[in-house]
Scaffold this active site. Structure first.
Site, PDB file in Angstrom:
ATOM      1  N   LYS A  64       0.765  -1.330   0.042  1.00 37.98           N
ATOM      2  CA  LYS A  64       0.086   0.006   0.119  1.00 37.98           C
ATOM      3  C   LYS A  64       0.894   1.275  -0.096  1.00 37.98           C
ATOM      4  O   LYS A  64       0.352   2.109  -0.563  1.00 37.98           O
ATOM      5  CB  LYS A  64      -0.962   0.082   1.237  1.00 37.98           C
ATOM      6  CG  LYS A  64      -2.001  -1.115   1.179  1.00 37.98           C
ATOM      7  CD  LYS A  64      -3.064  -0.927   2.138  1.00 37.98           C
ATOM      8  CE  LYS A  64      -4.149  -1.731   2.270  1.00 37.98           C
ATOM      9  NZ  LYS A  64      -5.233  -1.516   3.122  1.00 37.98           N
ATOM     10  N   ALA A 128      -3.865   2.284   8.903  1.00 37.11           N
ATOM     11  CA  ALA A 128      -5.233   1.860   9.170  1.00 37.11           C
ATOM     12  C   ALA A 128      -5.950   2.867   9.900  1.00 37.11           C
ATOM     13  O   ALA A 128      -6.943   3.581   9.648  1.00 37.11           O
ATOM     14  CB  ALA A 128      -5.557   0.584   9.331  1.00 37.11           C
ATOM     15  N   GLY A 232     -14.799  -6.233  10.960  1.00 37.99           N
ATOM     16  CA  GLY A 232     -14.446  -5.777   9.766  1.00 37.99           C
ATOM     17  C   GLY A 232     -14.882  -6.119   8.354  1.00 37.99           C
ATOM     18  O   GLY A 232     -14.445  -5.621   7.348  1.00 37.99           O
TER      19      GLY A 232
END
Length: 265
Positions: A64, A128, A232
């Site tokens: 990422k 996150a 989640g």
């Protein structure tokens, strides 16, 4: 059109079954696959993606942050978080987005619609956590509180939040309406619970960004105490839905996406 998710490892990803179910429901002939790219091969990312003739792709762990230098543009959320999870390719131009924050908050609002006055504690100060905090700030009036084991992790934070240690968080636990775990604690075979929940108020919603396992240890403990819990799964589905919207400009079949993922959990 062809799409994919890249990561390493990637065999476990449910993104292909989720997106392909959405394509089928919309009579869209597009396809979506998982592509494993090892760290040592990442310098070939342009070649790999171009050979597949993709119109867009998702990015998951551990790429990422690594993807950013290869992009022509990134959105504001990606700049704030320092990570990208969605790339759209337009006329050879690679544009990066981060849909994790909007994915999580959209899911959270399904179970806790009145976010405006909620006092929220976020556990963990990684990428996150930044993404969630940046999105939550748009909906929540009280200042967010973020707790982490090491205070050094906050050095890269630009967001205005209350920064506290895990010990301070444990002592103040009863003050919060929502507690969100963004750490890897509880993933896979990891049975760690990052914080002691003894001081948890009975009304507090306990949430985790992990969806495998379906109930992490922190959620199991909270549920046993009678607290509402939230995993989640919604974040995974809604971030995928937002990726689809970015790629196509169309709205996906969210319920079909969610039902498909549930079959594999």
């Amino acid at each position: 059109m062809k799409y994919a998710v890249i990561g390493n490892p990637i065999d476990h990803s449910l993104s292909p079954v989720m997106h392909n179910a959405n394509f089928a429901a919309l009579n869209d002939l597009s396809s979506y696959e998982a592509i494993n790219i090892r760290n040592e091969d990442f310098h070939r990312i342009k070649e790999i993606i171009n050979d597949k003739a993709l119109s867009g792709f998702n990015v998951t762990i551990p790429h990422k942050e690594r993807i950013i230098p290869y992009l022509d543009e990134i959105d504001e959320q990606s700049k704030t978080v320092g990570a990208v999870n969605t790339v759209k390719i337009v006329d050879g131009k690679w544009i990066g987005y981060n849909t994790d924050g909007i994915g999580y908050v959209t899911g959270l609002r399904q179970v806790y619609p009145d976010l405006e006055d909620a006092y929220i504690l976020i556990l963990g100060a990684g990428g996150a956590s930044k993404g969630l905090a940046n999105e939550l700030k748009k909906f929540v009036r009280p200042k967010l509180t973020v707790a982490n084991r090491s205070m050094d992790r906050f050095e890269s934070w630009q967001l205005e939040v209350n920064k506290i240690s895990l010990q301070e968080a444990e002592a103040a636990l009863s003050e919060f309406d929502i507690i969100i775990n963004t750490t890897p604690a509880g993933m896979n075979q990891n049975k760690e619970v990052i914080i002691n929940l003894d001081n948890l108020d009975s009304h507090t919603l306990v949430s985790d960004i992990v969806y495998v396992p379906f109930k992490t240890p922190i959620l199991e403990i909270a549920e046993a105490k009678g607290n509402p819990i939230h995993n989640g799964l919604d974040m995974f589905v809604y971030q995928g839905a937002e990726s689809y919207r970015i790629w196509t400009g169309e709205l996906p079949q969210i319920q079909i996406m969610k039902d498909t993922v549930l079959k594999y959990l």
